[in-house]
Scaffold this active site. Structure first.
Site, short mmCIF file in Angstrom:
data_model
loop_
_atom_site.label_atom_id
_atom_site.label_comp_id
_atom_site.label_asym_id
_atom_site.label_seq_id
_atom_site.Cartn_x
_atom_site.Cartn_y
_atom_site.Cartn_z
N GLY A 83 0.57 -1.28 0.01
CA GLY A 83 0.01 -0.05 0.05
C GLY A 83 0.81 1.01 0.05
O GLY A 83 0.22 2.23 0.43
N SER A 84 2.17 1.35 -0.53
CA SER A 84 2.74 2.52 -0.63
C SER A 84 2.43 3.43 -1.51
O SER A 84 2.25 4.96 -1.23
CB SER A 84 4.27 2.14 -0.69
OG SER A 84 4.62 1.76 -2.14
N ASN A 85 1.53 2.97 -2.56
CA ASN A 85 1.24 3.80 -3.64
C ASN A 85 -0.10 4.47 -3.10
O ASN A 85 -0.54 5.76 -3.28
CB ASN A 85 0.88 3.25 -4.93
CG ASN A 85 1.98 2.98 -5.83
OD1 ASN A 85 2.69 4.25 -6.27
ND2 ASN A 85 2.83 2.08 -6.01
N ARG A 137 -15.17 -14.36 -11.31
CA ARG A 137 -15.07 -12.90 -11.12
C ARG A 137 -16.13 -12.11 -11.26
O ARG A 137 -16.13 -11.07 -10.63
CB ARG A 137 -14.02 -12.56 -12.41
CG ARG A 137 -12.58 -12.98 -12.07
CD ARG A 137 -11.89 -12.71 -13.58
NE ARG A 137 -10.78 -13.52 -13.58
CZ ARG A 137 -9.49 -13.44 -12.71
NH1 ARG A 137 -9.54 -12.12 -12.19
NH2 ARG A 137 -8.51 -14.17 -12.89
N MET A 145 -3.88 -6.83 -7.58
CA MET A 145 -3.31 -8.17 -8.15
C MET A 145 -4.54 -9.02 -8.57
O MET A 145 -4.59 -9.93 -8.70
CB MET A 145 -2.23 -8.81 -7.28
CG MET A 145 -1.35 -7.80 -7.01
SD MET A 145 -0.28 -7.20 -8.06
CE MET A 145 0.46 -8.52 -8.77
N ARG A 146 -5.69 -8.29 -9.08
CA ARG A 146 -6.88 -9.06 -9.69
C ARG A 146 -6.93 -8.52 -11.02
O ARG A 146 -7.17 -7.58 -11.07
CB ARG A 146 -8.10 -8.97 -8.96
CG ARG A 146 -8.10 -9.71 -7.67
CD ARG A 146 -7.61 -11.26 -7.55
NE ARG A 146 -8.80 -11.98 -8.15
CZ ARG A 146 -8.73 -13.26 -8.43
NH1 ARG A 146 -7.76 -13.75 -8.01
NH2 ARG A 146 -9.64 -13.90 -8.88
N ASN A 201 -4.51 2.71 -13.44
CA ASN A 201 -3.55 1.85 -12.75
C ASN A 201 -2.24 2.32 -12.96
O ASN A 201 -1.80 3.07 -14.04
CB ASN A 201 -3.78 0.54 -13.63
CG ASN A 201 -2.93 -0.47 -13.14
OD1 ASN A 201 -2.71 -1.04 -11.98
ND2 ASN A 201 -1.97 -1.41 -13.79
N HIS A 253 1.51 0.60 -13.30
CA HIS A 253 2.24 -0.56 -13.64
C HIS A 253 3.85 -0.38 -13.69
O HIS A 253 4.28 0.89 -13.99
CB HIS A 253 2.00 -1.08 -15.13
CG HIS A 253 2.55 -2.19 -15.61
ND1 HIS A 253 2.17 -3.47 -15.03
CD2 HIS A 253 3.61 -2.56 -16.41
CE1 HIS A 253 2.79 -4.58 -15.30
NE2 HIS A 253 3.73 -3.87 -16.63
N SER A 300 4.69 3.48 -15.28
CA SER A 300 3.54 3.90 -16.33
C SER A 300 2.44 4.18 -15.30
O SER A 300 2.06 2.99 -14.69
CB SER A 300 3.24 2.96 -17.48
OG SER A 300 4.45 2.87 -18.15
N ASP A 316 -2.80 -4.54 -18.70
CA ASP A 316 -1.78 -3.51 -19.00
C ASP A 316 -1.74 -2.74 -20.20
O ASP A 316 -0.58 -2.18 -20.64
CB ASP A 316 -0.27 -4.12 -18.59
CG ASP A 316 -0.22 -4.76 -17.08
OD1 ASP A 316 -0.98 -4.21 -16.52
OD2 ASP A 316 0.26 -5.72 -16.98
N GLU A 328 7.44 5.78 -8.46
CA GLU A 328 5.86 5.62 -8.57
C GLU A 328 5.31 6.41 -7.89
O GLU A 328 4.41 6.84 -8.44
CB GLU A 328 5.82 4.14 -8.29
CG GLU A 328 6.02 2.93 -9.14
CD GLU A 328 5.85 1.69 -8.70
OE1 GLU A 328 4.73 1.33 -8.08
OE2 GLU A 328 6.49 0.57 -9.12
C1 GRF Z 1 3.92 -1.38 -7.48
O1 GRF Z 1 5.35 -1.61 -7.67
C2 GRF Z 1 2.98 -1.25 -8.29
O2 GRF Z 1 3.62 -0.82 -9.55
C3 GRF Z 1 2.77 -2.82 -8.89
O3 GRF Z 1 2.78 -3.39 -7.54
C4 GRF Z 1 3.40 -2.60 -6.50
C5 GRF Z 1 2.51 -2.21 -5.39
O4 GRF Z 1 3.37 -1.63 -4.34
N1 GRF Z 1 1.45 -2.89 -9.53
P1 GRF Z 1 2.56 -1.02 -3.15
O5 GRF Z 1 1.48 -1.75 -2.74
O6 GRF Z 1 1.75 0.36 -3.78
O7 GRF Z 1 3.36 -0.49 -2.00
#
Ligand code: GRF
Length: 202
Positions: A21-23, A74, A99-100, A116, A118, A145, A154, A183
């Site tokens: 969850g860092s993003n 799904r 990741m789904r 998203n 990537h 990206s 993607d 990112e």
């Molecule tokens: C990131 O590298 C993102 O690009 C990829 O999964 C990772 C998620 O990292 N799809 P976080 O959970 O946001 O730390």
């Protein structure tokens, strides 16, 4: 003061995540600024133990776990996902380490309102293990990206890309860390672009 109480009115955003969850955290901090006309109204994890759940709790962001394993297929999973974001009156969904794979039906229903991040310079290295594959190919530059999602995995118009150099001693982990370092800013920049675009076309 809670995240929801302090955020300025504007776009209602949900972040979907599966892990660390860092993003998510970076987007939450960004939207907590009064100068950013967006509010993170909902976090959704498909994994009950995702680190992002604690990030939501620490920031008073409403969070739901919708565990894909609880559903037969799904479509059933996505029906609940769709209901959650609709109920929260979400304008924009940001996938951040979610990741789904989402079905064409879901992606089409959220056309241009689903983005998203990537970890590659798309269209290079779609799919998993992007850092290891980039190293194997000996590329000099790698990166991330942020893109609008389309039914193909993607795929979709790129909003922001950020590059990093690949260094001689890199491992997939060191390269992943360098990419992650760009990112967070890339996702915030992309969010700003999308906010402006949605405001212009509203
Ligand atoms: C990131 O590298 C993102 O690009 C990829 O999964 C990772 C998620 O990292 N799809 P976080 O959970 O946001 O730390």
């Amino acid at each position: 003061m809670s995240q929801t109480a302090s955020a300025s009115a504007g776009l209602r955003v949900a972040v979907l995540f599966s892990g660390r969850g860092s993003n998510l955290e970076s987007l939450a901090k960004h939207m907590a600024q009064d100068s950013v006309p967006a509010e993170l109204v909902l976090g959704i994890s498909n994994r009950p133990k995702a680190g992002g759940i604690e990030i939501c709790a620490a920031r008073n962001i409403p969070c739901q776990v919708i565990d894909h394993k609880d559903f037969d297929n799904r479509a059933a999973f996505e029906a609940v996902l769709h209901e959650a974001v609709t109920e929260a009156q979400v304008d924009l969904i940001c996938c951040a380490g979610f990741m789904r794979l989402l079905t064409a039906e879901f992606v089409t229903a959220w056309h241009d309102r689903l983005i998203n991040i990537h970890p590659s310079l798309l269209p290079a290295y779609k799919g998993l293990n992007t850092h290891a594959r980039a190293l194997q190919d000996g590329v000099a530059t790698h990166g991330c990206s942020v893109h609008y999602m389309r039914p193909e995995m993607d795929d979709g118009p790129v909003i922001v890309q950020k590059q990093v150099p690949v260094l001689p001693d890199d491992t997939p982990d060191t390269l992943a860390a360098r990419v992650l370092g760009v990112e967070h800013g890339a996702y915030c920049d992309a969010l700003d672009i999308v906010i402006k675009k949605m405001a212009d076309t509203a």
